[in-house]
Design a protein around this motif. Structure first.
Motif, PDB file in Angstrom:
ATOM      1  N   GLY A 123       0.816  -1.216   0.000  1.00  0.00           N
ATOM      2  CA  GLY A 123       0.000   0.000   0.000  1.00  0.00           C
ATOM      3  C   GLY A 123       0.847   1.263   0.000  1.00  0.00           C
ATOM      4  N   GLU A 124       1.927   1.242   0.753  1.00  0.00           N
ATOM      5  CA  GLU A 124       2.814   2.407   0.783  1.00  0.00           C
ATOM      6  C   GLU A 124       3.483   2.628  -0.568  1.00  0.00           C
ATOM      7  OE1 GLU A 124       5.633   2.509   3.926  1.00  0.00           O
ATOM      8  OE2 GLU A 124       4.083   2.534   5.459  1.00  0.00           O
ATOM      9  N   ILE A 125       3.861   1.566  -1.231  1.00  0.00           N
ATOM     10  CA  ILE A 125       4.480   1.708  -2.553  1.00  0.00           C
ATOM     11  C   ILE A 125       3.485   2.330  -3.532  1.00  0.00           C
ATOM     12  CG2 ILE A 125       5.343   0.397  -4.539  1.00  0.00           C
ATOM     13  CD1 ILE A 125       6.691  -1.483  -2.471  1.00  0.00           C
ATOM     14  N   VAL A 126       2.230   1.906  -3.464  1.00  0.00           N
ATOM     15  CA  VAL A 126       1.204   2.480  -4.335  1.00  0.00           C
ATOM     16  C   VAL A 126       1.033   3.972  -4.041  1.00  0.00           C
ATOM     17  CG1 VAL A 126      -1.281   2.466  -4.815  1.00  0.00           C
ATOM     18  CG2 VAL A 126      -0.009   0.323  -4.739  1.00  0.00           C
ATOM     19  N   VAL A 127       0.979   4.333  -2.777  1.00  0.00           N
ATOM     20  CA  VAL A 127       0.824   5.743  -2.395  1.00  0.00           C
ATOM     21  C   VAL A 127       2.042   6.556  -2.836  1.00  0.00           C
ATOM     22  CG1 VAL A 127       0.682   7.309  -0.404  1.00  0.00           C
ATOM     23  CG2 VAL A 127      -0.765   5.290  -0.511  1.00  0.00           C
ATOM     24  N   MET A 128       3.236   6.006  -2.637  1.00  0.00           N
ATOM     25  CA  MET A 128       4.456   6.724  -3.014  1.00  0.00           C
ATOM     26  C   MET A 128       4.533   6.931  -4.527  1.00  0.00           C
ATOM     27  SD  MET A 128       7.271   4.994  -0.571  1.00  0.00           S
ATOM     28  CE  MET A 128       7.298   5.229   1.186  1.00  0.00           C
ATOM     29  N   GLY A 130       1.994   7.107  -6.530  1.00  0.00           N
ATOM     30  CA  GLY A 130       0.966   8.101  -6.844  1.00  0.00           C
ATOM     31  C   GLY A 130       1.444   9.518  -6.570  1.00  0.00           C
ATOM     32  N   MET A 131       2.139   9.710  -5.461  1.00  0.00           N
ATOM     33  CA  MET A 131       2.664  11.041  -5.155  1.00  0.00           C
ATOM     34  C   MET A 131       3.743  11.448  -6.157  1.00  0.00           C
ATOM     35  SD  MET A 131       2.749  11.401  -0.996  1.00  0.00           S
ATOM     36  CE  MET A 131       3.785   9.998  -0.678  1.00  0.00           C
ATOM     37  N   THR A 136       5.158  14.740 -10.997  1.00  0.00           N
ATOM     38  CA  THR A 136       5.497  14.793 -12.418  1.00  0.00           C
ATOM     39  C   THR A 136       4.448  15.595 -13.191  1.00  0.00           C
ATOM     40  OG1 THR A 136       6.603  12.656 -12.256  1.00  0.00           O
ATOM     41  CG2 THR A 136       5.967  13.375 -14.461  1.00  0.00           C
ATOM     42  N   ARG A 137       3.164  15.391 -12.870  1.00  0.00           N
ATOM     43  CA  ARG A 137       2.106  16.154 -13.530  1.00  0.00           C
ATOM     44  C   ARG A 137       2.202  17.641 -13.201  1.00  0.00           C
ATOM     45  NH1 ARG A 137      -1.047  11.714 -11.888  1.00  0.00           N
ATOM     46  NH2 ARG A 137      -1.880  12.915 -10.170  1.00  0.00           N
ATOM     47  N   MET A 138       2.513  17.965 -11.958  1.00  0.00           N
ATOM     48  CA  MET A 138       2.639  19.372 -11.576  1.00  0.00           C
ATOM     49  C   MET A 138       3.800  20.038 -12.316  1.00  0.00           C
ATOM     50  SD  MET A 138       0.231  20.141  -9.537  1.00  0.00           S
ATOM     51  CE  MET A 138      -0.844  18.970 -10.293  1.00  0.00           C
ATOM     52  N   ILE A 139       4.904  19.340 -12.426  1.00  0.00           N
ATOM     53  CA  ILE A 139       6.064  19.875 -13.150  1.00  0.00           C
ATOM     54  C   ILE A 139       5.709  20.078 -14.620  1.00  0.00           C
ATOM     55  CG2 ILE A 139       8.424  19.362 -13.899  1.00  0.00           C
ATOM     56  CD1 ILE A 139       8.698  17.810 -11.182  1.00  0.00           C
ATOM     57  N   ALA A 140       4.999  19.121 -15.198  1.00  0.00           N
ATOM     58  CA  ALA A 140       4.597  19.247 -16.608  1.00  0.00           C
ATOM     59  C   ALA A 140       3.634  20.416 -16.799  1.00  0.00           C
ATOM     60  CB  ALA A 140       3.964  17.945 -17.079  1.00  0.00           C
TER      61      ALA A 140
END
Length: 174
Positions: A123-128, A130-131, A136-140
């Motif tokens: 679950g933590e890997i999925v959350v990480m 996602g963040m 990446t989307r914010m930078i784009a």
């Protein structure tokens, strides 16, 4: 020439009957209004204005925020959640009363704890991830708002399939 002058000359002097037919058949295109979020990003990162932060600074900022959140998530899980979960399982399994043998302790306490730790890690890997994708989307978005889309991409480009890969996938589907 201004755009109004061009529009007037286009509407008043069509060069052929086909051009005139196209202009009458075409519907006017609605202009999209910019959303508040897009307008906010444009204000946050205006085009090539001196004194503003570069994309590298924004990228570093977003990546640092994500890495800090990842560290806090992992630290909180390792130092608080897993020990509390282990203590709860130890108490519930009967291992705390000494009623279980070594095999019973492994079966009733250790294996469920390892399973829950593995679920937490997944679950933590999925959350990480996602963040990281959010950053990446914010930078784009900032890069696009500044009009620097021609520079180095943050996301990898899609690759084309070779003929060998297409044959392999056809064989699998049959």
């Amino acid at each position: 020439m201004s755009t109004q002058t061009l529009e007037k000359t286009e509407t008043t002097a069509p060069t052929s009957t086909a051009a005139a037919a196209k202009k009458t058949a075409a519907k006017p295109v609605k202009e999209q209004k910019n959303s508040k979020l897009r307008t906010g990003w444009r204000r946050l990162a205006p085009k090539k204005e001196a004194g503003r932060f570069s994309i590298v600074v924004w990228a570093g900022f977003f990546r640092a925020i994500v890495l800090l959140a990842d560290y806090l998530l992992a630290f909180l899980t390792a130092m608080v959640i897993i020990p509390l979960l282990g203590a709860w399982l130890h108490q519930q399994s009967g291992a705390s009363r000494g009623a279980l043998s070594a095999d019973g302790t492994i079966a009733m306490w250790l294996m469920p704890l390892l399973f829950l730790v593995a679920l937490l890690a997944a679950g933590e890997i999925v959350v990480m991830r996602g963040m990281w994708r959010w950053a990446t989307r914010m930078i784009a978005k900032i890069r696009d708002a500044r009009g620097e889309a021609a520079e180095a991409d943050v996301t990898p480009k899609s690759t084309t399939r070779t003929a060998n890969q297409s044959k392999t996938n056809r064989k699998r589907s049959q």
